[in-house]
Motif scaffolding. Structure first.
Motif: not given
Length: 453
Positions: A280-307
């Protein structure tokens, strides 16, 4: 049931009391043999008919006025009291009728007839009172799946059928009401028809149905429940493969682009459980950069950031995809300084994954970090923070030695992690100060790090 039943009971009691008075009269005062007595059978039938109708009316009124408000209750009390106080008027009316008819038995008959009329009037007024104030029906509750709120599940088919059956009578009661209820339970627009409970362990066929619902539905509520269901099933290894083989990864990953933070959080949680599987990691790696960018710009300490951080931590447990996140090292250290306690813990776990890969050492120690990072080497922090930051320092120090980076110190700036951990000497002083820490586990960890310096 309220005061409406009480009004009906009072009415029935008045009728029964009147009958009892007449029986006492017949037994104690006697009767005039010369007077014509009415047909007792017909009257008894009429009496029982009236009483039974009154009882049915009381039950109906009690059901209709089940949700009457307290103001209506006080009004009902007042009206019943007025009716009870008018007893002398009833006797006077009965006496006038008796004078026209003549005889004691005629008087009793007139009294009994008048009391029955008054009882019927009370029942009619009680019914009007229940109609005026109406009934208050509770709207159906909503399931609250997932981590927030915890634990409520969609209603089973049998329960839904029962609610439909009982909804007819409730609907009639609401139609009669002329007032808007003061408060209703919140209800979501649209029909919720999710076929499974969120904690059900599903097979491949049912998982396919859930994925179809998730792909076709635009309702955020149904999307949330479907994502939680898939995330819970992805905790089992056999379902991790099944969801991938059913084409579920792209369907789930598509929802990380939505603007709804709740949907993004649940999508991250589902992908996090699926990422335990190496295929599954081989499939999810396509989205890892998008997840990283979203995690950095979303609200600090939010549930989305923790997830998002948990998903990135799982994806970097192995060395295969760590290079995809190397550009975010400065952001990780900035978040380590700015985040709350839980964010700090999760970020340190993520960075420790990078420190365990010697190939990432040069990029890691050359990135710029805030000088305030040194404040984490403080005895005021609890055990988990101290153990993680000590492990981070230990791994980086070992990698610098093993990779021979100490000899190339000139290529690192004074704001780099290399200078903070290796050249400044501030970290070493802070770590030595922790040697007298009250926690034995922390003390042992400190001694282990110091022996490697």
């Amino acid at each position: 049931m309220g005061r409406t039943r009480e009004a009906g009971c009072v009415a029935a009691g008045v009728v029964i009391g009147a009958g009892a008075c007449y029986c006492v009269y017949r037994l104690t005062w006697g009767r005039d043999e010369n007077e014509i007595i009415w047909n007792e059978d017909d009257d008894e039938e009429g009496e029982s008919h009236d009483i039974s109708e009154t009882g049915k009316g009381a039950k109906a009124n009690a059901g209709a006025g089940a949700g009457a408000r307290l103001q209506g209750d006080s009004k009902a009390k007042a009206e019943v009291a007025v009716e009870l106080k008018s007893g002398p008027d009833v006797k006077a009316e009965a006496h006038s009728k008796a004078e026209r008819g003549g005889g004691l038995e005629a008087k009793a008959k007139a009294l009994f007839s008048t009391l029955k009329e008054q009882a019927s009037a009370k029942a009619v007024k009680a019914a009007k009172l229940g109609t005026i104030f109406g009934t208050r029906a509770l709207a159906p509750g909503l399931p609250c799946p997932g981590v927030r709120g915890g634990g409520c599940h969609p209603v089973r088919n049998g329960a839904r059928a029962g609610s439909k059956a009982s909804g007819k009578s409730k609907g009639r009661a609401r139609n009669k009401s002329t007032r808007t209820p003061a408060m209703l339970w919140p209800v979501r627009k649209g029909k919720f028809n999710f076929p499974y409970k969120i904690d059900d362990i599903l097979g491949a066929t049912d998982l396919q149905k859930v994925l179809n619902i998730l792909e076709r539905s635009n309702d955020p509520f149904i999307q949330e429940v479907a994502l939680v269901t898939l995330g819970n099933n992805a905790a089992y290894s056999f379902n991790q493969n099944a969801i991938r083989e059913l084409g579920g990864l792209p369907i789930i990953a598509k929802l990380i682009k939505t603007k709804d933070p709740i949907i993004r959080e649940k999508a991250y949680n589902a992908l996090n459980n699926l990422s335990v599987n190496s295929e599954n990691q081989g499939k999810i790696k396509t989205y890892i950069s998008q997840v990283c960018d979203d995690t950095m710009i979303c609200r600090l300490d939010s549930a989305v950031q923790m997830a998002g951080l948990r998903l990135l931590t799982n994806m970097t447990v192995t060395n295969h995809y760590q290079h995809l996140l190397s550009y975010s090292f400065p952001d990780f250290f900035a978040l380590l300084f700015l985040g709350n306690y839980f964010t700090k813990i999760q970020i340190m776990k993520l960075i420790i994954n990078f420190t365990e890969n010697p190939a990432m050492t040069r990029e890691l120690v050359s990135c710029k970090v805030p000088s305030e990072l040194i404040s984490l080497f403080n005895k005021e922090w609890d055990r988990e923070i101290l153990l993680n930051i000590l492990t981070l320092f230990e791994n980086i120090n070992d990698n610098i030695k093993n990779e021979g980076l100490a000899s190339s110190r000139k290529e690192f700036s004074r704001s780099s992690l290399f200078f903070l951990f290796k050249e400044s000497g501030v970290c070493v002083k802070k770590i030595k100060a922790l040697a007298n820490h009250s926690d034995l586990v922390v003390k042992v960890k400190v001694l282990k790090v110091l022996t490697k310096l």
